[in-house]
Structures are given as structure tokens and as C-alpha cells.
Design an enzyme around this catalytic site. Sequence first.
Site, PDB file in Angstrom:
ATOM      1  N   LYS A  10      62.869 -55.919 -46.718  1.00 55.84           N
ATOM      2  CA  LYS A  10      64.379 -56.198 -47.372  1.00 55.84           C
ATOM      3  C   LYS A  10      64.430 -55.931 -48.744  1.00 55.84           C
ATOM      4  O   LYS A  10      63.492 -55.871 -49.473  1.00 55.84           O
ATOM      5  CB  LYS A  10      64.719 -57.807 -46.774  1.00 55.84           C
ATOM      6  CG  LYS A  10      65.093 -58.010 -45.311  1.00 55.84           C
ATOM      7  CD  LYS A  10      65.532 -59.175 -45.070  1.00 55.84           C
ATOM      8  CE  LYS A  10      65.854 -59.520 -43.570  1.00 55.84           C
ATOM      9  NZ  LYS A  10      66.595 -60.840 -43.327  1.00 55.84           N
ATOM     10  N   TYR A  50      74.154 -54.648 -38.015  1.00 56.15           N
ATOM     11  CA  TYR A  50      74.072 -55.856 -37.686  1.00 56.15           C
ATOM     12  C   TYR A  50      75.528 -56.344 -37.093  1.00 56.15           C
ATOM     13  O   TYR A  50      75.831 -57.433 -37.216  1.00 56.15           O
ATOM     14  CB  TYR A  50      74.176 -56.724 -39.118  1.00 56.15           C
ATOM     15  CG  TYR A  50      72.697 -56.846 -39.719  1.00 56.15           C
ATOM     16  CD1 TYR A  50      71.541 -57.747 -39.182  1.00 56.15           C
ATOM     17  CD2 TYR A  50      72.452 -56.055 -40.938  1.00 56.15           C
ATOM     18  CE1 TYR A  50      70.260 -57.568 -39.640  1.00 56.15           C
ATOM     19  CE2 TYR A  50      71.134 -56.170 -41.334  1.00 56.15           C
ATOM     20  CZ  TYR A  50      69.960 -57.056 -40.677  1.00 56.15           C
ATOM     21  OH  TYR A  50      68.738 -57.015 -41.308  1.00 56.15           O
ATOM     22  N   PHE A  58      77.505 -65.638 -41.576  1.00 57.30           N
ATOM     23  CA  PHE A  58      76.664 -65.087 -42.531  1.00 57.30           C
ATOM     24  C   PHE A  58      76.828 -63.627 -42.625  1.00 57.30           C
ATOM     25  O   PHE A  58      75.969 -62.700 -43.397  1.00 57.30           O
ATOM     26  CB  PHE A  58      75.204 -65.502 -42.215  1.00 57.30           C
ATOM     27  CG  PHE A  58      74.640 -65.086 -41.004  1.00 57.30           C
ATOM     28  CD1 PHE A  58      74.101 -63.904 -40.475  1.00 57.30           C
ATOM     29  CD2 PHE A  58      74.552 -66.125 -40.019  1.00 57.30           C
ATOM     30  CE1 PHE A  58      73.747 -63.552 -39.370  1.00 57.30           C
ATOM     31  CE2 PHE A  58      74.044 -65.814 -38.691  1.00 57.30           C
ATOM     32  CZ  PHE A  58      73.587 -64.485 -38.413  1.00 57.30           C
ATOM     33  N   ARG A  86      56.692 -60.460 -34.828  1.00 61.45           N
ATOM     34  CA  ARG A  86      57.461 -61.828 -34.958  1.00 61.45           C
ATOM     35  C   ARG A  86      56.307 -63.119 -35.316  1.00 61.45           C
ATOM     36  O   ARG A  86      56.779 -63.818 -36.122  1.00 61.45           O
ATOM     37  CB  ARG A  86      58.197 -62.132 -33.599  1.00 61.45           C
ATOM     38  CG  ARG A  86      59.001 -61.109 -33.428  1.00 61.45           C
ATOM     39  CD  ARG A  86      60.337 -61.581 -32.423  1.00 61.45           C
ATOM     40  NE  ARG A  86      61.261 -62.380 -32.822  1.00 61.45           N
ATOM     41  CZ  ARG A  86      62.208 -62.436 -33.848  1.00 61.45           C
ATOM     42  NH1 ARG A  86      62.415 -61.254 -34.248  1.00 61.45           N
ATOM     43  NH2 ARG A  86      62.936 -63.466 -34.069  1.00 61.45           N
ATOM     44  N   THR A  92      62.504 -67.537 -39.359  1.00 59.57           N
ATOM     45  CA  THR A  92      63.500 -66.902 -40.181  1.00 59.57           C
ATOM     46  C   THR A  92      63.724 -67.896 -41.418  1.00 59.57           C
ATOM     47  O   THR A  92      63.770 -67.265 -42.560  1.00 59.57           O
ATOM     48  CB  THR A  92      64.917 -67.244 -39.301  1.00 59.57           C
ATOM     49  OG1 THR A  92      64.603 -66.328 -38.238  1.00 59.57           O
ATOM     50  CG2 THR A  92      65.812 -66.444 -40.166  1.00 59.57           C
ATOM     51  N   ARG A 103      57.079 -64.415 -44.202  1.00 61.41           N
ATOM     52  CA  ARG A 103      58.160 -65.080 -44.531  1.00 61.41           C
ATOM     53  C   ARG A 103      57.839 -66.538 -45.423  1.00 61.41           C
ATOM     54  O   ARG A 103      58.504 -66.942 -46.396  1.00 61.41           O
ATOM     55  CB  ARG A 103      59.130 -65.424 -43.350  1.00 61.41           C
ATOM     56  CG  ARG A 103      59.985 -64.084 -42.812  1.00 61.41           C
ATOM     57  CD  ARG A 103      60.832 -64.633 -41.768  1.00 61.41           C
ATOM     58  NE  ARG A 103      61.516 -63.631 -41.436  1.00 61.41           N
ATOM     59  CZ  ARG A 103      62.208 -63.179 -40.137  1.00 61.41           C
ATOM     60  NH1 ARG A 103      61.805 -64.045 -39.201  1.00 61.41           N
ATOM     61  NH2 ARG A 103      62.889 -62.090 -40.105  1.00 61.41           N
ATOM     62  N   ASN A 113      64.414 -63.113 -46.602  1.00 66.36           N
ATOM     63  CA  ASN A 113      63.132 -63.610 -46.014  1.00 66.36           C
ATOM     64  C   ASN A 113      62.302 -62.827 -45.921  1.00 66.36           C
ATOM     65  O   ASN A 113      61.519 -62.664 -45.298  1.00 66.36           O
ATOM     66  CB  ASN A 113      63.448 -64.620 -44.776  1.00 66.36           C
ATOM     67  CG  ASN A 113      64.168 -63.598 -43.645  1.00 66.36           C
ATOM     68  OD1 ASN A 113      64.489 -62.565 -44.011  1.00 66.36           O
ATOM     69  ND2 ASN A 113      64.619 -64.353 -42.629  1.00 66.36           N
ATOM     70  N   HIS A 116      62.794 -58.023 -41.663  1.00 67.37           N
ATOM     71  CA  HIS A 116      63.474 -58.319 -40.287  1.00 67.37           C
ATOM     72  C   HIS A 116      62.663 -57.688 -39.348  1.00 67.37           C
ATOM     73  O   HIS A 116      61.650 -56.534 -39.467  1.00 67.37           O
ATOM     74  CB  HIS A 116      64.669 -57.242 -40.397  1.00 67.37           C
ATOM     75  CG  HIS A 116      65.537 -56.912 -39.082  1.00 67.37           C
ATOM     76  ND1 HIS A 116      66.345 -57.602 -38.600  1.00 67.37           N
ATOM     77  CD2 HIS A 116      65.115 -56.028 -38.114  1.00 67.37           C
ATOM     78  CE1 HIS A 116      66.670 -57.441 -37.341  1.00 67.37           C
ATOM     79  NE2 HIS A 116      65.934 -56.153 -37.158  1.00 67.37           N
ATOM     80  N   GLU A 127      67.154 -50.290 -32.094  1.00 65.97           N
ATOM     81  CA  GLU A 127      66.831 -50.491 -33.630  1.00 65.97           C
ATOM     82  C   GLU A 127      66.101 -49.229 -34.116  1.00 65.97           C
ATOM     83  O   GLU A 127      66.377 -48.652 -35.163  1.00 65.97           O
ATOM     84  CB  GLU A 127      66.521 -51.899 -34.298  1.00 65.97           C
ATOM     85  CG  GLU A 127      67.014 -53.130 -33.987  1.00 65.97           C
ATOM     86  CD  GLU A 127      66.539 -54.330 -34.354  1.00 65.97           C
ATOM     87  OE1 GLU A 127      67.254 -55.267 -34.734  1.00 65.97           O
ATOM     88  OE2 GLU A 127      65.317 -54.146 -34.599  1.00 65.97           O
TER      89      GLU A 127
END
Length: 142
Positions: A10, A50, A58, A86, A92, A103, A113, A116, A127
Site C-alpha cells: 500500500k 474496491y 470506509f 494471509r 487486518t 501488518r 496496514n 492487501h 484481482e
Amino acid sequence: MVERTLSIVKPDAVARGLIGEILRRFESAGLKIVATKLIRLSRSRAEAFYAVHKERPFYASLTEYMSSGSVLVSVLEGEGAIMRNREIMGATDPAKAAPGTIRRDCGKDVEKNAVHGSDGAETAAWEIAFFFTPEEIHSGRQ
């Protein structure tokens, strides 16, 4: 089973110079980076990516944030890549993520965080296709 998943570093993590550290963690865990590119999402492109969250409170701040700077999008490949990614990312909320996860170590809050990752096989396929053409993805099985 060998599978592929999408990873995004991010904007705040890119700005803080964490790309190398994050990619190192994926590779150290046995995931191969089979495609990657540094891009800047437009607001409309972030909104399209998104869109599944459009009705959530959010959504506006997330799409604004994700279009605020460069992101590194990557395709990771390996045995159980979706769940493995993950696990490496962690929860998250960085405050609730396990010690040693990306994270927990690199995230600032629920939105910033650091990373993604796809949450399932169908999502991963969608994706990956959102950011990469088949020609841009290289086999990790060489």
C-alpha cells in the site's frame, strides 16, 4: 496445490521504503514473485478495484488512500499461496495481528496496514486479472 494470489504493498508502506522488506518475507516463506509492477492508481481505478466495498462506510477513505501514492502490485505463486500470504500479512488490524506478521511490524492502522492480499481463489483470479495480462505473469515453476 500450487496457486496464485495478488499482493499489494500500500501507499504508505511504499513511501516508507518497505517494498524490499515485504517482498523478502514472501520469498522467505516460499512464495515466488511471478509478476510485479509499481503503479499509481487513479481514484476511479481504486473505486473499481474496491467496488465490492462500495456500501461500506470506509469505502471513500480507502479509495482516496489507495490512490494517494504509488503501490506495488504483485502476483505470488506457491503451495497454498492464498492462505500462506494471509498468514504472512496477519490480521487486518495491526494491533490484533500476530507478532512477526507484516501488518503487525509495518502497519499503522486498519487502513494503513501496509499490504492487501486476496481472500480466496475467485477473488485472487479477479484481482490478478484486474492488474495483469497473462503475458505479464511468469511461471514460478522453472
